[in-house]
Design an enzyme around this catalytic site. Structure first.
Site, mmCIF file in Angstrom:
data_model
loop_
_atom_site.group_PDB
_atom_site.id
_atom_site.type_symbol
_atom_site.label_atom_id
_atom_site.label_comp_id
_atom_site.label_asym_id
_atom_site.label_seq_id
_atom_site.Cartn_x
_atom_site.Cartn_y
_atom_site.Cartn_z
ATOM 1 N N ARG A 38 9.322 23.829 -25.313
ATOM 2 C CA ARG A 38 8.642 23.187 -24.183
ATOM 3 C C ARG A 38 7.378 23.915 -23.740
ATOM 4 O O ARG A 38 6.958 23.803 -22.594
ATOM 5 C CB ARG A 38 9.581 23.008 -22.988
ATOM 6 N N LYS A 56 -7.163 18.579 -25.847
ATOM 7 C CA LYS A 56 -6.511 17.446 -26.502
ATOM 8 C C LYS A 56 -5.859 17.928 -27.787
ATOM 9 O O LYS A 56 -6.525 18.500 -28.659
ATOM 10 C CB LYS A 56 -7.537 16.367 -26.846
ATOM 11 N N GLU A 92 -21.333 15.646 -33.522
ATOM 12 C CA GLU A 92 -20.798 15.827 -32.165
ATOM 13 C C GLU A 92 -21.801 16.573 -31.286
ATOM 14 O O GLU A 92 -21.870 16.349 -30.078
ATOM 15 C CB GLU A 92 -19.463 16.572 -32.197
ATOM 16 N N LYS A 107 -19.389 19.993 -22.755
ATOM 17 C CA LYS A 107 -18.036 19.424 -22.795
ATOM 18 C C LYS A 107 -17.170 20.012 -21.679
ATOM 19 O O LYS A 107 -16.434 19.286 -21.001
ATOM 20 C CB LYS A 107 -17.379 19.657 -24.159
ATOM 21 N N GLU A 142 -8.549 12.775 -18.619
ATOM 22 C CA GLU A 142 -9.202 11.538 -19.048
ATOM 23 C C GLU A 142 -8.902 10.360 -18.130
ATOM 24 O O GLU A 142 -8.486 9.297 -18.574
ATOM 25 C CB GLU A 142 -8.813 11.202 -20.496
ATOM 26 N N ARG A 194 -14.345 11.493 -18.359
ATOM 27 C CA ARG A 194 -14.177 12.118 -19.663
ATOM 28 C C ARG A 194 -14.353 11.137 -20.810
ATOM 29 O O ARG A 194 -14.677 11.532 -21.937
ATOM 30 C CB ARG A 194 -12.788 12.764 -19.723
ATOM 31 N N ASN A 220 -16.346 9.999 -25.665
ATOM 32 C CA ASN A 220 -15.982 9.157 -26.803
ATOM 33 C C ASN A 220 -17.140 8.303 -27.301
ATOM 34 O O ASN A 220 -16.908 7.366 -28.074
ATOM 35 C CB ASN A 220 -14.795 8.260 -26.432
ATOM 36 N N HIS A 222 -17.023 6.868 -30.725
ATOM 37 C CA HIS A 222 -15.688 7.087 -31.273
ATOM 38 C C HIS A 222 -14.888 5.802 -31.462
ATOM 39 O O HIS A 222 -14.056 5.734 -32.357
ATOM 40 C CB HIS A 222 -14.906 8.065 -30.400
ATOM 41 N N HIS A 253 -13.585 5.385 -34.954
ATOM 42 C CA HIS A 253 -12.165 5.312 -35.307
ATOM 43 C C HIS A 253 -11.867 4.078 -36.140
ATOM 44 O O HIS A 253 -11.062 4.124 -37.064
ATOM 45 C CB HIS A 253 -11.308 5.286 -34.039
ATOM 46 N N HIS A 261 -14.536 12.698 -39.897
ATOM 47 C CA HIS A 261 -14.577 12.235 -38.516
ATOM 48 C C HIS A 261 -16.013 12.239 -37.983
ATOM 49 O O HIS A 261 -16.469 11.264 -37.387
ATOM 50 C CB HIS A 261 -13.674 13.136 -37.666
#
Lengths: 361, 361
Positions: free
Chosen positions: B118, B140, B182, B224, B234, B238, B242, B245, B249, B262
């Site tokens: 955990r 993330k 990026e 960032k 997010e 935030r 993207n 993206h 994606h 990517h």
């Protein structure tokens, strides 16, 4: 109906405790923020309550996931199957997962909610006494690994918990006892008055008396919420909630998950912890006997399986999370109603406990 | 060496940016609180840097996990293999996971750290430009699902990030370009001055000039960190990170993970976002052209694959996380250096963008 709040700052949530709560859908819907819901349950609970729950959610897009029943299925693979449904039915970040079932369903659903799209809402509807008094408070979610129980998981809090005592009517007696094991634990670790109440009311609990069960659930949740609010991420104090669990996990692992119920293993584990506490002089022989008597009246084992050796216990306790840097730590009683964690364990005494707490062959 | 702090209350952490940082183990060891460390890397990075890193950690119990290389292996199964090593080598809650690799290694290691018992500590040592400027800030973590990228994961912050620019010397040119994609993004969404700096320094970056790369990494991380500090989980702002993206994606999914890098997909996706922003009147034709020129000078694609139809784009964008309750939301430019999110998308204009941004067959 009682409403208890688990105080965790912005992660605080209510626990509703009472009769026929499943017939009050507004208790749930006020905690659902999107238009999608995914109910996760298991093969045993689904025929009993799934349709009823889904009918009350007809205003939402409702998906259903029915998991196989039992601790042996609390695995990463079964957990991953929840995502297959969520994604193929296009659940987005505003979805709410609802766990309808016992601790296994609750732990896996909560962990899926913690990880789906990096975190979505979830609601717990525990259907067993054990999950009402244990996993519904504290935010521990997760799955087992072949090398250890609950080794993979997250701390993640639900939006609310609906503890509908009426659902316990369908609970097999063995599972009622398993839940009472955790209830007894709260008396032992933090609430001597409650321990005495349990001595006086154990027969009512065992016959499923609703007011007695409601009170026991409420008091157990209060005790747990109190500890968790002080130590959400198990930095220290929270460890006392593991009374009996280090021994108990060893028993569960040795016997294979699911052969002993978790609460049964914890029952035997608490008997062992009480025995060791007595040997250390922390409780009297009479107090030890009262503990064993209460466990026995709850139809719980007070002995470890006959075939488990001390060496096996030590080996299995070595991979337990409660071991810090390789050193054995145990939760023991300092007095009736007060638990401590300690790494000062006399191994000779521990050996005597293993000998004393072994079932006859 | 520059030290940048990502401000997230009790989850704040430093990013060290500079040359030959791997030769300064004290940067790492001051963030390791236990006696155990598990370095997770991949087959490509291991021969280059794993021994050197492990030697500097000789005071600890060090385990090694070497994952297969590439986005196609960013799966629950590969992720789960990290737990096999952690448990069989008896790592406890005070262990520290160290991610030595690019974004895939970082995302999987961070997610493993989030879930092992955990939550245990982790440290990022990004070995690609992309991971230095992207995944090392923001917390993330996660893995892909056959039905969508990064669909399973957690927000989880490292103890520190070591961005050793010297490691980039071994980076293939295609991956350098992917990282620059990026970097260009930060100029476009939040920092016009930086965009101009990039126009003036793109050749230095492309030849691997260390001071230029250090500055670009620092400025990207600052941008960032600034956004993430305002919106860790997010909720809104935030999302501007993207840019490109959602289109990207869709391209990655259509082509199969790993065929386009990517950063390459994000490059083409930013070209599409800029094209649509121009059609909406938010940027001028000249600004669109400057954007496309900068991407081209960075050897990045500015067109989607020739075989992708608008219908395929829409379908693939429909399962993207950026879709709220079934409604398409896109990150677009409001001006050079300023991004917005909007769900007011003119589908005819979007169709024109698909047509304009399709590679020749």
């Amino acid at each position: 109906m009682q409403v208890l709040t688990v105080n965790l700052d912005d992660r605080s949530y209510p626990i509703y405790i009472g009769e026929a709560l499943l017939s009050q859908p507004e208790l749930l819907t006020k905690h659902i923020r999107g238009r999608q819901v995914c109910v996760v349950t298991n093969e045993r609970v689904a025929p009993l309550y799934l349709d009823k729950l889904c009918e009350s959610l007809s205003a939402y897009q409702v998906s259903r996931v029915i998991l196989p029943d039992g601790e042996s299925h609390k695995t990463l693979d079964v957990w991953a199957s929840i995502f297959d449904t969520l994604l193929s039915e296009r659940h987005n970040r505003t979805t709410t997962l609802i766990a309808l079932g016992g601790g296994v369903v609750g732990d896996m659903t909560g962990f899926a909610a913690a990880c789906y799209q990096r975190g979505v809402d979830f609601i717990q509807i525990p259907t067993t006494l054990l999950s009402m008094v244990d996993s519904s408070v504290g935010g521990k979610t997760g799955v087992n690994h072949p090398l250890g129980k609950n080794m993979i998981g997250a701390f993640y809090q639900p939006q609310c918990v609906l503890a509908d005592i009426s659902l316990l009517a369908s609970l097999p007696p063995r599972e009622l006892s398993a839940g009472i094991a955790e209830i007894i634990k709260y008396g032992l670790i933090a609430d001597y008055d409650f321990f005495v109440w349990l001595e006086n009311n154990i027969d009512a609990l065992m016959r499923g008396d609703v007011p007695a069960l409601s009170y026991a659930v409420q008091r157990s949740c209060e005790n747990k919420a109190d500890v968790v609010a002080q130590d959400e991420r198990e930095g220290g104090l929270r460890a006392i909630l593991n009374l009996g669990h280090t021994f108990g996990h060893a028993i569960e692992t040795a016997q294979g998950y699911g052969n002993w119920l978790h609460g049964e293993a914890v029952g035997a584990g608490m008997a062992m912890a009480a025995d060791l506490s007595w040997r250390r002089g922390a409780i009297s022989a009479e107090e030890l006997q009262r503990t064993l008597d209460l466990l026995t009246r709850a139809n719980l084992p007070t002995k470890a399986p006959a075939d488990m050796t001390p060496a096996q216990f030590m080996e299995l306790m070595g991979v337990d999370k409660k071991v810090l840097d390789g050193r054995l730590r145990l939760v023991l009683l300092e007095a009736m109603g007060k638990a401590i964690t300690t790494s000062e364990i006399d191994l000779a005494m521990l050996q005597q406990t293993f000998d004393a707490c072994k079932a006859d062959t």
